[in-house]
Design a protein around this motif. Structure first.
Motif, mmCIF file in Angstrom:
data_model
loop_
_atom_site.group_PDB
_atom_site.id
_atom_site.type_symbol
_atom_site.label_atom_id
_atom_site.label_comp_id
_atom_site.label_asym_id
_atom_site.label_seq_id
_atom_site.Cartn_x
_atom_site.Cartn_y
_atom_site.Cartn_z
ATOM 1 N N ALA A 158 0.832 -1.359 0.086
ATOM 2 C CA ALA A 158 -0.477 -0.012 -0.305
ATOM 3 C C ALA A 158 1.158 1.427 0.129
ATOM 4 O O ALA A 158 0.794 2.708 -0.630
ATOM 5 C CB ALA A 158 -1.038 -0.142 0.970
ATOM 6 N N LEU A 159 1.378 1.357 0.636
ATOM 7 C CA LEU A 159 2.708 2.238 0.315
ATOM 8 C C LEU A 159 3.586 2.741 -0.508
ATOM 9 O O LEU A 159 3.298 3.993 -0.869
ATOM 10 C CB LEU A 159 3.268 1.804 1.821
ATOM 11 C CG LEU A 159 5.396 3.603 1.870
ATOM 12 C CD1 LEU A 159 4.589 4.650 2.666
ATOM 13 C CD2 LEU A 159 5.708 3.021 3.115
ATOM 14 N N VAL A 160 3.996 1.318 -1.519
ATOM 15 C CA VAL A 160 4.826 1.721 -2.238
ATOM 16 C C VAL A 160 3.511 1.908 -3.613
ATOM 17 O O VAL A 160 3.813 3.187 -4.450
ATOM 18 C CB VAL A 160 4.886 0.222 -3.487
ATOM 19 C CG1 VAL A 160 4.781 0.598 -5.127
ATOM 20 C CG2 VAL A 160 6.350 -0.097 -2.204
ATOM 21 N N ARG A 161 1.828 2.083 -3.642
ATOM 22 C CA ARG A 161 1.004 2.568 -4.113
ATOM 23 C C ARG A 161 0.947 4.145 -4.077
ATOM 24 O O ARG A 161 0.727 4.826 -4.515
ATOM 25 C CB ARG A 161 -0.105 1.866 -4.308
ATOM 26 C CG ARG A 161 -1.302 2.158 -4.755
ATOM 27 C CD ARG A 161 -2.654 1.516 -5.013
ATOM 28 N NE ARG A 161 -2.492 -0.112 -4.917
ATOM 29 C CZ ARG A 161 -2.650 -0.400 -3.899
ATOM 30 N NH1 ARG A 161 -3.455 -0.482 -2.744
ATOM 31 N NH2 ARG A 161 -2.834 -2.591 -4.260
ATOM 32 N N ALA A 162 0.493 4.436 -3.090
ATOM 33 C CA ALA A 162 0.419 5.951 -2.420
ATOM 34 C C ALA A 162 2.050 6.483 -3.060
ATOM 35 O O ALA A 162 1.695 7.840 -3.005
ATOM 36 C CB ALA A 162 0.641 5.982 -0.765
ATOM 37 N N LEU B 231 3.700 10.651 -6.863
ATOM 38 C CA LEU B 231 4.544 10.926 -7.489
ATOM 39 C C LEU B 231 3.384 11.718 -8.850
ATOM 40 O O LEU B 231 3.957 12.657 -9.668
ATOM 41 C CB LEU B 231 5.266 9.869 -8.121
ATOM 42 C CG LEU B 231 6.650 9.876 -8.713
ATOM 43 C CD1 LEU B 231 7.794 11.094 -8.797
ATOM 44 C CD2 LEU B 231 7.249 9.038 -9.446
ATOM 45 N N SER B 232 3.225 10.849 -9.608
ATOM 46 C CA SER B 232 1.560 10.648 -10.481
ATOM 47 C C SER B 232 1.162 12.403 -10.252
ATOM 48 O O SER B 232 1.743 13.349 -11.107
ATOM 49 C CB SER B 232 0.798 9.883 -10.604
ATOM 50 O OG SER B 232 0.440 10.322 -12.545
ATOM 51 N N ARG B 233 0.366 13.057 -8.807
ATOM 52 C CA ARG B 233 0.042 14.261 -8.756
ATOM 53 C C ARG B 233 1.332 15.234 -8.516
ATOM 54 O O ARG B 233 0.861 15.769 -9.338
ATOM 55 C CB ARG B 233 -0.582 13.974 -7.098
ATOM 56 C CG ARG B 233 -1.375 13.245 -7.716
ATOM 57 C CD ARG B 233 -2.295 13.483 -5.652
ATOM 58 N NE ARG B 233 -1.998 12.824 -5.053
ATOM 59 C CZ ARG B 233 -2.336 11.638 -4.780
ATOM 60 N NH1 ARG B 233 -2.779 10.720 -5.682
ATOM 61 N NH2 ARG B 233 -1.395 11.364 -3.609
ATOM 62 N N GLN B 234 2.464 14.415 -8.227
ATOM 63 C CA GLN B 234 3.762 15.774 -8.337
ATOM 64 C C GLN B 234 3.957 16.342 -10.260
ATOM 65 O O GLN B 234 3.803 17.105 -10.568
ATOM 66 C CB GLN B 234 4.829 15.273 -7.872
ATOM 67 C CG GLN B 234 4.324 15.349 -5.585
ATOM 68 C CD GLN B 234 5.841 14.864 -5.242
ATOM 69 O OE1 GLN B 234 6.392 15.366 -5.061
ATOM 70 N NE2 GLN B 234 5.809 13.532 -5.189
#
Length: 328
Positions: A149-153, A158-161
């Motif tokens: 879940a942490l990897v997904r977060a 990163l995509s939003r950034q």
């Protein structure tokens, strides 16, 4: 700065200088930010579909490749926006400590996409994701685990950034560079200031590659520091050096608008020297022969910087030896 403006005006270069800024934006910078945003989105999609290391790794490598095209720009939105995309150097090991604490606590922030954007920069971006996916201390996790879940977060964040940075350049800062010298532009009072700002980024990026990407793992002869190489866990330290040089070469050509034979020859020599290094993670610096090859590569990067000074800086009236860190 005034001396540069006078020289440009006397040579009739004020108009072309602005055109070169346009070319740098349209042919290199803006497409590269768009490419990074797309690659980061694909990485997030991959992590959502399957956040285990073997599924995430290919998209991670592609996103990091795309990031390197603009990683050495530190002006405008990138001055602060890039810090949480690639937190490096991490001299005190903050990334490992923060990630370990999150996992030990099973902090619910991993399930809060908006909340994760407020996390320490040490737990965000490509280097935090690298540690989770490639470091054996973190990467042995199963689907459905907290680490997964942490990897997904991290990937979603990163995509939003990446999207935010691309929009900030495309819809904001690009116009500031293009309108240099125009009414209401308090950032760049003349056209040559915008050109000089991009030229400064070009030189400082190569300086960072020589001094940090190569210098940090070399350490000293008595005490090499291979674990200080950028992205060594994912075996891309050498690749980052080459991609940073390729990005500098591309930016140099768009700024100059003409042939750059010395710069191109110097870039080719960088690639030739890199072919002798052998270890993609620069871990061979602990051995004398390995260190020698990295030193020769470092010299080649510095020679490329000198070539750009001669072919772009001198015609603009900027003397060789100009300090790219002083920003003026």
């Amino acid at each position: 700065m005034r001396r540069l403006a006078v020289i440009l005006l006397a040579l009739g270069l004020a108009g072309p200088a602005r055109a070169d800024v346009d070319a740098a934006l349209d042919r290199h910078i803006l497409p590269a930010f768009a490419g990074f945003a797309g690659a980061a989105e694909r990485l997030a999609d991959a992590a959502v579909a399957d956040c285990r290391p073997r599924a995430v790794a290919p998209a991670y490598q592609a996103a990091f490749d795309a990031w390197m095209a603009v990683a050495d720009l530190h002006i405008g939105p990138s001055e602060t926006g890039g810090l949480s995309i690639a937190f490096w150097p991490d001299a005190r090991g903050f990334t490992g400590r923060v990630l370990s604490q999150l996992i030990a606590d099973e902090d619910p922030v991993a399930f809060d996409p908006l909340g994760y954007a407020e996390m320490s920069i040490a737990a965000r971006g490509v280097l935090a994701l690298e540690m989770m996916v490639f470091d054996p201390a973190y990467s042995h996790y199963d689907k459905g685990s907290y680490a997964c879940a942490l990897v997904r977060a991290i990937a979603l964040d990163l995509s939003r950034q990446a999207v935010a940075l691309e929009v900030a350049w495309r819809d904001g800062f690009a116009a500031t560079l293009r309108s240099a010298g125009g009414a209401g532009n308090a950032t760049y009072l003349t056209g040559d200031e915008a050109l000089r700002a991009l030229y400064t980024q070009l030189l400082s990026g190569l300086e960072f590659t020589a001094d940090q990407r190569l210098g940090r793992p070399m350490g000293s002869f008595e005490q090499p520091r291979p674990a200080r190489a950028e992205a060594w866990r994912s075996g891309r330290s050498l690749r980052n050096v080459l991609l940073s040089v390729d990005a500098a070469q591309a930016l140099a050509h768009t700024l100059s608008g003409g042939a750059l034979p010395q710069t191109d020859a110097a870039a080719a020599r960088v690639h030739a020297m890199a072919g002798r290094v052998g270890d993609p993670g620069l871990q061979g610096v602990s051995e004398p022969q390995g260190r020698l090859h990295v030193e020769l590569l470092q010299q080649a990067v510095r020679a490329m910087r000198a070539a750009i000074e001669a072919e772009i800086g001198v015609p603009l009236g900027i003397a060789p030896g100009f300090n790219s860190q002083d920003g003026d």
